[in-house]
Scaffold this active site. Sequence first.
Site, PDB file in Angstrom:
ATOM      1  N   SER A 193       0.848  -1.185   0.000  1.00 56.88           N
ATOM      2  CA  SER A 193       0.000   0.000   0.000  1.00 56.88           C
ATOM      3  C   SER A 193       0.885   1.236   0.000  1.00 56.88           C
ATOM      4  O   SER A 193       1.930   1.257   0.663  1.00 56.88           O
ATOM      5  CB  SER A 193      -0.913   0.015   1.229  1.00 56.88           C
ATOM      6  OG  SER A 193      -1.638   1.232   1.311  1.00 56.88           O
ATOM      7  N   LYS A 200     -14.525  -7.896  -4.116  1.00 56.54           N
ATOM      8  CA  LYS A 200     -15.559  -7.568  -5.094  1.00 56.54           C
ATOM      9  C   LYS A 200     -15.557  -6.070  -5.375  1.00 56.54           C
ATOM     10  O   LYS A 200     -15.187  -5.278  -4.492  1.00 56.54           O
ATOM     11  CB  LYS A 200     -16.939  -8.033  -4.621  1.00 56.54           C
ATOM     12  CG  LYS A 200     -17.483  -7.288  -3.389  1.00 56.54           C
ATOM     13  CD  LYS A 200     -18.174  -5.992  -3.765  1.00 56.54           C
ATOM     14  CE  LYS A 200     -18.446  -5.109  -2.580  1.00 56.54           C
ATOM     15  NZ  LYS A 200     -18.941  -3.774  -2.952  1.00 56.54           N
TER      16      LYS A 200
END
Length: 303
Positions: free
Chosen positions: A35, A89
Amino acid sequence: MRAPIALVGIGKIARDQHVPALAASPDWALAATVSRHGRVEGVDAFERMVAFLAARPDVGAVSLALPPQPRFAHAEAALKAGRHVMLEKPPGQTLAEVHALERLARERGLTLYATWHSRMGKGVAAARDWLAGRAIRGGRITWMEDVRHWHPGQDWVFEPGGMGVFDPGINALSVLTAILPEPVHLIEADLDVPANRQTPIAARLLFTGGIAMELDWLFPGEPLWDIEIETDGGTLLLREGGNRLFVNGEEQEGSAEGEYPALYRRFAELVRAGECEVDLSPMVHVADALTLGRRRVVDRFDF
């Protein structure tokens, strides 16, 4: 022994769901993060995917929890480096890029798992079993929440590929496609798009079988995540995103396992079996809505 896994994207969903699920997992141990901004205390941290892949060949699995726009490049790099991949998702920006990832995974004998966390809701499996063999007479999906609460300041949801209100709406579609005994397809859709944004903030859809869907991302207070199905045997109602099931008004017993722990358990099963699981049927409905939808420009939206 718990297998090492890397978590890519340390934002709200990662901190709220992925990190706690991995901490409690009997199958996985969080060994690294990737990240630009986020970190998990005590875990090896990298800012770039290429650096992680080079430095940690011992980590054979990667879970991608970053937004869908940059996800393809990260997933492709992980698969080419021989890592199993789990996708938050929606699994990508487009159907084609997810198909490309699945081909790559299968060619290399790796697992690609396109997850749908709402399918792991505590009442979903029981709902599917109750509907099996019954005639569907109609239904209504009500999926309403406050985007400022669930995606605070996250402008990417209103950019191309972010899906707008279909980011939560696809959760409902993932449940619908899991529980219905026969598939349905979209007939029409109306999309409300803010004047300063690219994706809808509200939508109304109609499917074959008389199933209507209403999505609203400006809903105040507690969210409404309900799916009601009328059948020849009575009414089924899933509430709280699939976690409470009612049949003809009576609440039914469901699974005790949480959604994200169940996802990581399933990922471990797929890796052990050497299988992929990539069901894109919820995303097909979203693509159809963006193709068929009548667009109405509404008031500007800013966080």
